[in-house]
Design a protein around this motif. Structure first.
Motif, mmCIF file in Angstrom:
data_model
loop_
_atom_site.group_PDB
_atom_site.id
_atom_site.type_symbol
_atom_site.label_atom_id
_atom_site.label_comp_id
_atom_site.label_asym_id
_atom_site.label_seq_id
_atom_site.Cartn_x
_atom_site.Cartn_y
_atom_site.Cartn_z
ATOM 1 N N UNK A 39 0.708 -1.395 -0.010
ATOM 2 C CA UNK A 39 0.052 -0.067 0.113
ATOM 3 C C UNK A 39 0.825 1.103 -0.010
ATOM 4 N N UNK A 40 2.065 1.225 0.690
ATOM 5 C CA UNK A 40 2.898 2.413 0.788
ATOM 6 C C UNK A 40 3.388 2.855 -0.474
ATOM 7 N N UNK A 41 3.596 1.704 -1.138
ATOM 8 C CA UNK A 41 4.397 2.062 -2.696
ATOM 9 C C UNK A 41 3.341 2.755 -3.456
ATOM 10 N N UNK A 42 2.116 2.354 -3.454
ATOM 11 C CA UNK A 42 1.226 2.970 -4.313
ATOM 12 C C UNK A 42 0.876 4.354 -3.709
ATOM 13 N N UNK A 43 0.769 4.643 -2.179
ATOM 14 C CA UNK A 43 0.498 5.809 -1.680
ATOM 15 C C UNK A 43 1.496 6.820 -2.098
ATOM 16 N N UNK A 44 3.115 6.345 -2.144
ATOM 17 C CA UNK A 44 4.093 7.115 -2.519
ATOM 18 C C UNK A 44 3.851 7.586 -3.754
ATOM 19 N N UNK A 45 3.679 6.753 -4.959
ATOM 20 C CA UNK A 45 3.663 7.191 -6.253
ATOM 21 C C UNK A 45 2.354 8.299 -6.239
ATOM 22 N N UNK A 46 1.339 8.053 -5.800
ATOM 23 C CA UNK A 46 0.164 9.137 -5.904
ATOM 24 C C UNK A 46 0.652 10.493 -5.181
ATOM 25 N N UNK A 47 1.495 10.459 -4.092
ATOM 26 C CA UNK A 47 1.927 11.580 -3.286
ATOM 27 C C UNK A 47 2.889 12.418 -4.315
ATOM 28 N N UNK A 48 3.826 11.511 -4.984
ATOM 29 C CA UNK A 48 4.611 12.237 -5.986
ATOM 30 C C UNK A 48 4.044 12.844 -7.010
ATOM 31 N N UNK A 49 2.898 12.383 -7.675
ATOM 32 C CA UNK A 49 1.939 13.049 -8.500
ATOM 33 C C UNK A 49 1.486 14.349 -8.047
ATOM 34 N N UNK A 50 0.903 14.223 -6.948
ATOM 35 C CA UNK A 50 0.203 15.260 -6.378
ATOM 36 C C UNK A 50 1.267 16.353 -6.057
ATOM 37 N N UNK A 69 -0.732 25.326 -1.629
ATOM 38 C CA UNK A 69 -0.125 25.209 -0.484
ATOM 39 C C UNK A 69 -0.988 24.522 0.472
ATOM 40 N N UNK A 70 -2.402 24.697 0.361
ATOM 41 C CA UNK A 70 -3.325 23.933 1.298
ATOM 42 C C UNK A 70 -3.477 22.496 0.886
ATOM 43 N N UNK A 71 -3.350 22.273 -0.329
ATOM 44 C CA UNK A 71 -3.286 20.727 -0.676
ATOM 45 C C UNK A 71 -1.804 20.069 -0.168
ATOM 46 N N UNK A 72 -0.698 20.776 -0.078
ATOM 47 C CA UNK A 72 0.569 20.564 0.429
ATOM 48 C C UNK A 72 0.380 19.876 1.706
ATOM 49 N N UNK A 73 -0.349 21.001 2.640
ATOM 50 C CA UNK A 73 -0.532 20.989 4.093
ATOM 51 C C UNK A 73 -1.469 19.561 4.512
ATOM 52 N N UNK A 74 -2.325 19.602 3.562
ATOM 53 C CA UNK A 74 -3.280 18.160 3.555
ATOM 54 C C UNK A 74 -2.593 17.139 3.510
#
Length: 273
Positions: A39-50, A69-74
């Motif tokens: 799961x963390x591998x998937x979460x990491x990829x999504x976070x990189x795209x965000x 900035x709000x999205x980054x804080x979230x």
């Protein structure tokens, strides 16, 4: 403190801090062949795209957020809740039930790659996401002005589109690193899995938004706990369905376990664009 304790204690404040925290955890999970890596591998990829969308890099050169900035804080709040979940068995047995099922199956190594992914997504979205969104809304005092919430909702929904665009990349990475055949499933269904998963993600993230608003309307800890309890129960019901170990799911589980990797080896991680 052990290395695992240090990882579980990480509390990133924003997406910039979240990425190296995830990298630390993924390297640890790979070194120990820990199924929680999936799961963390998937979460990491999504976070990189965000992250790329926030900074308008890579495939996201055009702005898509009102308030990046709000999205980054979230993203920091969400990651902090994930790392907290790694110690879920230290807390009340009836709390964080979706995470207990997800981490429990991964630790016992009784799950398939697809189950690890779906259980993690369920706990993260249907349990953590509303509370993390609420904490971010509260931090920015977004309830003070009625037009702020629709602006935040727009940015929340824009992340839905990033999640959908991330799915093929996630499928390829999970299949390469852990086996499990998710890429084969994607090819067999000719993209129908992406349509189904995107529909499900948008449905649950829409529910998440209104649960976050419910948190925002609470007046005391007792009311906060009411929302917690609702999400705890709902996410646990879905986790039980995903974790199905009945005789009816036995053939699929046997195949899933047979084609997943038992040992992961060193991990090569993508870096922020």
């Amino acid at each position: 403190m052990s290395e695992f304790d240090d990882i579980a204690a990480q509390r990133p404040a924003n997406i910039e801090e979240a990425i190296p925290c995830m990298q630390n955890a993924l390297r640890y999970f790979h070194a120990h062949n820990d199924y929680r890596a999936v799961f963390l591998r998937a979460y990491y990829i999504i976070t990189l795209n965000v992250h790329a969308a926030i900074h308008r890099r890579g495939d996201y050169t055009n702005p898509i957020f009102f308030d990046a900035g709000w999205v980054g804080s979230q993203a920091g709040w969400f990651a902090s809740l994930y790392f907290k979940s790694l110690t879920t068995f230290d807390r009340d047995p009836d709390s964080e039930r979706a995470w207990k099922i997800a981490h429990g199956m991964a630790e016992k190594r009784t799950s398939t790659v697809l189950q690890d992914l779906m259980l993690g997504l369920n706990a993260h979205i249907n349990y953590d996401l509303a509370y993390g969104t609420y904490l971010n809304l509260k931090q920015h005092d977004d309830g003070a002005e009625h037009l702020l919430l629709p602006r935040r909702k727009f940015d929340h929904d824009q992340v839905n589109n990033i999640l959908v665009r991330s799915m093929p990349q996630v499928a390829n990475a999970l299949t390469r690193d852990y086996g499990g055949g998710i890429t084969l499933l994607h090819r067999t269904l000719h993209g129908l899995d992406i349509v189904m998963s995107s529909t499900g993600l948008k449905y649950y993230r829409e529910r998440v938004w209104w649960s976050a608003v419910s948190y925002l309307t609470t007046t005391d800890d007792e009311e906060v706990n009411l929302v917690h309890d609702k999400l705890n129960w709902e996410s646990a019901q879905l986790a039980k369905l995903i974790a199905d170990e009945s005789i009816w799911s036995l053939p699929a589980r046997k195949i899933g376990k047979a084609i997943r990797k038992e040992r992961f080896g060193a991990i090569t991680l993508e870096t922020p664009a």
